[in-house]
Design a protein around this motif. Structure first.
Motif, PDB file in Angstrom:
ATOM      1  N   GLY A 101      38.377  -9.720 -43.549  1.00  0.00           N
ATOM      2  CA  GLY A 101      38.882  -9.027 -44.674  1.00  0.00           C
ATOM      3  C   GLY A 101      38.801  -9.701 -45.584  1.00  0.00           C
ATOM      4  O   GLY A 101      38.845  -9.939 -47.243  1.00  0.00           O
ATOM      5  N   PHE A 102      39.516 -10.984 -45.599  1.00  0.00           N
ATOM      6  CA  PHE A 102      40.057 -12.352 -46.258  1.00  0.00           C
ATOM      7  C   PHE A 102      38.582 -13.002 -47.404  1.00  0.00           C
ATOM      8  O   PHE A 102      38.719 -13.139 -48.050  1.00  0.00           O
ATOM      9  N   GLU A 103      37.313 -13.024 -46.306  1.00  0.00           N
ATOM     10  CA  GLU A 103      36.280 -13.211 -46.980  1.00  0.00           C
ATOM     11  C   GLU A 103      35.936 -12.807 -47.994  1.00  0.00           C
ATOM     12  O   GLU A 103      35.438 -13.277 -48.621  1.00  0.00           O
ATOM     13  N   ALA A 104      35.763 -11.590 -47.333  1.00  0.00           N
ATOM     14  CA  ALA A 104      35.058 -10.422 -48.538  1.00  0.00           C
ATOM     15  C   ALA A 104      35.687  -9.982 -49.107  1.00  0.00           C
ATOM     16  O   ALA A 104      35.023 -10.379 -51.010  1.00  0.00           O
TER      17      ALA A 104
ATOM     18  N   THR B 150      38.024 -12.650 -51.233  1.00  0.00           N
ATOM     19  CA  THR B 150      37.291 -13.931 -51.791  1.00  0.00           C
ATOM     20  C   THR B 150      36.378 -13.562 -53.088  1.00  0.00           C
ATOM     21  O   THR B 150      36.074 -13.583 -54.060  1.00  0.00           O
ATOM     22  N   LEU B 151      35.249 -13.616 -52.115  1.00  0.00           N
ATOM     23  CA  LEU B 151      33.914 -13.350 -52.266  1.00  0.00           C
ATOM     24  C   LEU B 151      33.930 -12.015 -53.514  1.00  0.00           C
ATOM     25  O   LEU B 151      33.326 -11.896 -54.706  1.00  0.00           O
ATOM     26  N   LEU B 152      34.293 -11.763 -53.537  1.00  0.00           N
ATOM     27  CA  LEU B 152      34.939 -10.053 -54.159  1.00  0.00           C
ATOM     28  C   LEU B 152      35.126 -10.708 -55.728  1.00  0.00           C
ATOM     29  O   LEU B 152      35.031 -10.251 -56.851  1.00  0.00           O
ATOM     30  N   LYS B 153      36.391 -11.363 -55.518  1.00  0.00           N
ATOM     31  CA  LYS B 153      37.590 -11.713 -56.836  1.00  0.00           C
ATOM     32  C   LYS B 153      36.783 -12.620 -58.028  1.00  0.00           C
ATOM     33  O   LYS B 153      36.672 -13.016 -58.703  1.00  0.00           O
ATOM     34  N   SER B 154      35.457 -13.377 -56.723  1.00  0.00           N
ATOM     35  CA  SER B 154      34.173 -15.023 -57.242  1.00  0.00           C
ATOM     36  C   SER B 154      33.528 -14.510 -58.055  1.00  0.00           C
ATOM     37  O   SER B 154      32.902 -14.945 -58.413  1.00  0.00           O
TER      38      SER B 154
ATOM     39  N   PHE C 252      45.471  -4.961 -49.214  1.00  0.00           N
ATOM     40  CA  PHE C 252      45.406  -5.014 -47.905  1.00  0.00           C
ATOM     41  C   PHE C 252      45.552  -3.957 -47.204  1.00  0.00           C
ATOM     42  O   PHE C 252      47.332  -3.586 -47.251  1.00  0.00           O
ATOM     43  N   LEU C 253      45.235  -3.019 -46.186  1.00  0.00           N
ATOM     44  CA  LEU C 253      45.477  -2.309 -45.162  1.00  0.00           C
ATOM     45  C   LEU C 253      44.983  -2.565 -43.272  1.00  0.00           C
ATOM     46  O   LEU C 253      44.305  -2.332 -43.310  1.00  0.00           O
ATOM     47  N   THR C 254      46.866  -3.415 -43.593  1.00  0.00           N
ATOM     48  CA  THR C 254      46.395  -3.925 -41.946  1.00  0.00           C
ATOM     49  C   THR C 254      47.211  -3.830 -40.840  1.00  0.00           C
ATOM     50  O   THR C 254      48.224  -3.691 -41.133  1.00  0.00           O
ATOM     51  N   ALA C 255      47.148  -3.889 -39.665  1.00  0.00           N
ATOM     52  CA  ALA C 255      48.002  -4.102 -38.439  1.00  0.00           C
ATOM     53  C   ALA C 255      48.945  -5.051 -38.730  1.00  0.00           C
ATOM     54  O   ALA C 255      49.895  -5.063 -37.194  1.00  0.00           O
TER      55      ALA C 255
ATOM     56  N   GLU D 144      52.190 -15.050 -43.747  1.00  0.00           N
ATOM     57  CA  GLU D 144      50.920 -15.789 -43.719  1.00  0.00           C
ATOM     58  C   GLU D 144      50.059 -15.266 -44.235  1.00  0.00           C
ATOM     59  O   GLU D 144      49.851 -15.787 -45.304  1.00  0.00           O
ATOM     60  N   TYR D 145      49.615 -14.085 -43.691  1.00  0.00           N
ATOM     61  CA  TYR D 145      48.614 -13.093 -44.298  1.00  0.00           C
ATOM     62  C   TYR D 145      48.900 -12.722 -45.101  1.00  0.00           C
ATOM     63  O   TYR D 145      48.051 -12.307 -46.357  1.00  0.00           O
ATOM     64  N   ARG D 146      50.125 -12.434 -45.742  1.00  0.00           N
ATOM     65  CA  ARG D 146      50.850 -12.032 -47.078  1.00  0.00           C
ATOM     66  C   ARG D 146      50.165 -13.459 -48.098  1.00  0.00           C
ATOM     67  O   ARG D 146      50.321 -12.769 -49.127  1.00  0.00           O
ATOM     68  N   GLU D 147      50.745 -14.832 -47.140  1.00  0.00           N
ATOM     69  CA  GLU D 147      50.679 -15.567 -48.811  1.00  0.00           C
ATOM     70  C   GLU D 147      48.849 -15.723 -48.761  1.00  0.00           C
ATOM     71  O   GLU D 147      48.917 -16.171 -50.671  1.00  0.00           O
ATOM     72  N   ILE D 148      48.510 -15.795 -48.218  1.00  0.00           N
ATOM     73  CA  ILE D 148      46.884 -16.001 -48.015  1.00  0.00           C
ATOM     74  C   ILE D 148      46.468 -14.740 -49.159  1.00  0.00           C
ATOM     75  O   ILE D 148      46.109 -15.034 -50.160  1.00  0.00           O
ATOM     76  N   ALA D 149      46.986 -13.504 -48.541  1.00  0.00           N
ATOM     77  CA  ALA D 149      45.852 -12.278 -49.703  1.00  0.00           C
ATOM     78  C   ALA D 149      46.745 -12.687 -51.186  1.00  0.00           C
ATOM     79  O   ALA D 149      45.966 -12.017 -52.018  1.00  0.00           O
ATOM     80  N   LYS D 150      48.413 -12.750 -51.676  1.00  0.00           N
ATOM     81  CA  LYS D 150      48.501 -13.643 -53.311  1.00  0.00           C
ATOM     82  C   LYS D 150      47.475 -14.613 -53.456  1.00  0.00           C
ATOM     83  O   LYS D 150      47.344 -14.278 -54.336  1.00  0.00           O
ATOM     84  N   LYS D 151      47.546 -15.792 -52.344  1.00  0.00           N
ATOM     85  CA  LYS D 151      46.894 -16.717 -53.570  1.00  0.00           C
ATOM     86  C   LYS D 151      44.563 -16.051 -53.719  1.00  0.00           C
ATOM     87  O   LYS D 151      44.720 -16.927 -54.431  1.00  0.00           O
ATOM     88  N   ILE D 152      44.750 -15.385 -53.110  1.00  0.00           N
ATOM     89  CA  ILE D 152      42.976 -15.476 -53.254  1.00  0.00           C
ATOM     90  C   ILE D 152      43.161 -13.901 -54.371  1.00  0.00           C
ATOM     91  O   ILE D 152      42.412 -13.057 -54.690  1.00  0.00           O
ATOM     92  N   GLY D 153      44.365 -13.782 -54.704  1.00  0.00           N
ATOM     93  CA  GLY D 153      44.437 -12.325 -55.747  1.00  0.00           C
ATOM     94  C   GLY D 153      44.760 -11.247 -55.538  1.00  0.00           C
ATOM     95  O   GLY D 153      44.031 -10.005 -56.458  1.00  0.00           O
ATOM     96  N   CYS D 154      45.294 -10.900 -54.210  1.00  0.00           N
ATOM     97  CA  CYS D 154      45.034  -9.406 -53.718  1.00  0.00           C
ATOM     98  C   CYS D 154      46.429  -8.410 -54.477  1.00  0.00           C
ATOM     99  O   CYS D 154      47.509  -9.493 -54.326  1.00  0.00           O
ATOM    100  N   VAL D 155      46.646  -7.517 -54.802  1.00  0.00           N
ATOM    101  CA  VAL D 155      47.460  -6.862 -55.234  1.00  0.00           C
ATOM    102  C   VAL D 155      49.137  -6.104 -54.595  1.00  0.00           C
ATOM    103  O   VAL D 155      48.869  -5.531 -55.442  1.00  0.00           O
ATOM    104  N   GLY D 156      48.817  -6.034 -53.514  1.00  0.00           N
ATOM    105  CA  GLY D 156      49.445  -5.020 -52.313  1.00  0.00           C
ATOM    106  C   GLY D 156      48.758  -5.540 -50.907  1.00  0.00           C
ATOM    107  O   GLY D 156      47.662  -6.645 -51.036  1.00  0.00           O
TER     108      GLY D 156
END
Length: 503
Positions: free
Chosen positions: A60-63, A65-69, A80-83, A88-100
């Protein structure tokens, strides 16, 4: 109506979220992995992308990143909707521009409202870092190659499966626990094989408690051309150990086996016809003796003072002649009977003498000398008496034919034993077998004799009978003669107990 692309490879999870969001008035589409998400985002242009983290091909993070670039998809909000609940995952999501960042299980009541707020805010961030963009593209290229390889492998797998399913022979695959995990279409045509699916398979089912062959398979990992019978079916089986799985292929030879049995009967009838004149000749001797006794009996009884002694002598001679006739007829009748009788314990030496009792006239014609060299205390074998008799008689008749016109013609019948086998040798001092004949002499209907004298089945039936009894055939030939050797497995000591000991 707002459009949402939900990237989730678990169909049940997708249907649950789709149901909740549809009730809130959203139009929901599914993508099954990261690459699928990129393709559909470019064409579908959703108002929001919901992304799982653990996805096949691209995470998901890779996809994301590609979508945001990507210039086409960089302004689409991603949540992100994940189990995976992790800071750490929340922080990565923010850095790649995710809004939730939503974690499973979701709250059906609040989840729809949260999604509405994200779409209404139209908040989106793109990635401008060249290194991140380049790494993302590299990941995409590699992922696409992996997917392409997967597609090619799928094609190969489908083609392989189509080939396997089209094979007319039954194929069975057992896992390391001997559970039947695969049957091809042909295997399913046999009720008793179909019943094996998803069940534990004891290999003795195929080897019929043949412990020696089963032990060989477990030791070397393969057994080829094994004769296997079940009910009215006869198969040739190949058993191969593949790593820890077992591949079993069975070739149905039931019709071939039935044809061979008919051929054996045909050859036996031909053989009986051939030796009929010899049998008549053998019967003439005791019949002539009986007639002579009857002719002189009145004179003997009239002249004798001891009539009781004359009568006793007369009865004794008649009985001896009668017993000789009955012995000959009995032996011939047993040979002539249809094959299929039960296996019995057999003394090869006794069997050879029995064969000669009704066939020696034909074999010894033209002055052929038959010499017996029979080993003493020869161990018993087990098998079908009439079939083994048939095989040995065919060799004797062939040897006799090979000696026509030869000087001092001679046949030696020799018996012996090795560690595992009882051997029968039929040797002649004929001209030998030409090389071009050797190449074809075991083939059905091949013969160098005229059609009236041979069916061309003799040696092919000899080989079939010996193979059927788990034996083997060898031959040695030169300009000085030919020797055929038949090997029959010795009767095991454990087989002697409680079984028929006839012959």
């Amino acid at each position: 109506m707002a459009r949402i692309l939900y990237v989730e490879d678990n169909f049940d999870n997708y249907k649950l979220v789709e149901f909740i969001l549809t009730k809130q008035g959203f139009n929901v589409m599914n993508a099954v992995d990261g690459l699928d998400a990129i393709e559909k985002a470019e064409s579908y242009r959703p108002d929001l992308i919901l992304m799982d983290i653990n996805l096949p091909n691209l995470k998901g993070f890779e996809a994301a990143t590609l979508l945001k670039s990507n210039q086409i998809t960089k302004d689409i909000p991603i949540a992100f909707l994940t189990a995976a609940y992790s800071s750490e995952y929340r922080e990565i999501a923010k850095k790649i521009g995710c809004v939730g960042y939503f974690t499973k299980p979701i709250d059906p009541l609040s989840f729809g409202e949260d999604i509405k707020k994200i779409i209404e805010n139209k908040e989106s961030k793109s990635i401008d870092d060249p290194l991140t963009i380049e790494l993302s593209r590299s990941l995409e290229d590699k992922a696409k190659k992996i997917v392409q390889i997967g597609k090619e492998l799928s094609k190969v797998e489908r083609r392989f499966n189509a080939i396997v399913e089209s094979i007319m022979d039954p194929i069975i695959l057992l896992d390391p626990n001997n559970i039947a995990i695969y049957l091809n279409n042909s295997a399913n045509n046999y009720h008793f094989i179909r019943n094996l699916y998803k069940k534990y398979v004891d290999l003795s089912f195929f080897f019929k408690n043949d412990e020696d062959t089963l032990s060989k398979f477990q030791k070397v990992g393969y057994v080829k051309n094994y004769l296997f019978k079940e009910g009215n079916f006869t198969f040739i089986g190949n058993f191969v150990m593949l790593d820890k799985d077992i591949l079993i292929t069975l070739k149905d030879i039931t019709e071939i086996q039935n044809l061979i049995e008919k051929q054996k009967e045909l050859d036996k009838i031909s053989t009986i016809g051939r030796i009929a004149s010899g049998v008549v000749h053998e019967l003439n001797n005791p019949l002539s003796a009986m007639k002579a006794y009857l002719d002189i009996y009145p004179q003997k009884i009239a002249k004798s003072d001891d009539k009781e002694q004359v009568i006793n002598d007369f009865v004794t001679k008649l009985r001896a002649s009668f017993d000789s006739i009955m012995h000959l007829i009995s032996n011939l009748a047993f040979f002539a009977r249809r094959s299929g009788e039960k296996d019995i314990n057999i003394n090869i030496n006794s069997l050879i003498k029995e064969i000669l009792s009704f066939s020696q006239y034909d074999i010894r014609r033209d002055g052929v000398n038959v010499e017996l060299q029979l080993a003493e205390d020869l161990q018993l074998i087990r098998g079908c008496k009439s079939e083994i008799e048939h095989a040995i008689l065919n060799l004797l008749l062939n040897a006799s034919d090979a000696l026509q016109g030869r000087e001092n013609p001679k046949i030696i019948i020799r018996t012996g034993s090795s560690d595992d086998f009882v051997m029968v040798e039929v040797e002649d001092n004929g001209a030998g077998i030409p090389l071009e004949v050797q190449k074809s002499m075991f083939e059905p209907f091949f013969t160098t004799k005229n059609n009236e004298k041979s069916t061309g089945l003799g040696l092919s039936i000899v080989k079939h009978i010996v193979n059927k009894h788990n034996g083997k055939v060898e031959y040695f030939t030169s300009k000085d003669g030919t020797k055929f050797v038949l090997y029959f497995p010795k009767l095991k000591e454990t087989e002697n107990y409680g079984k028929d000991k006839r012959l």
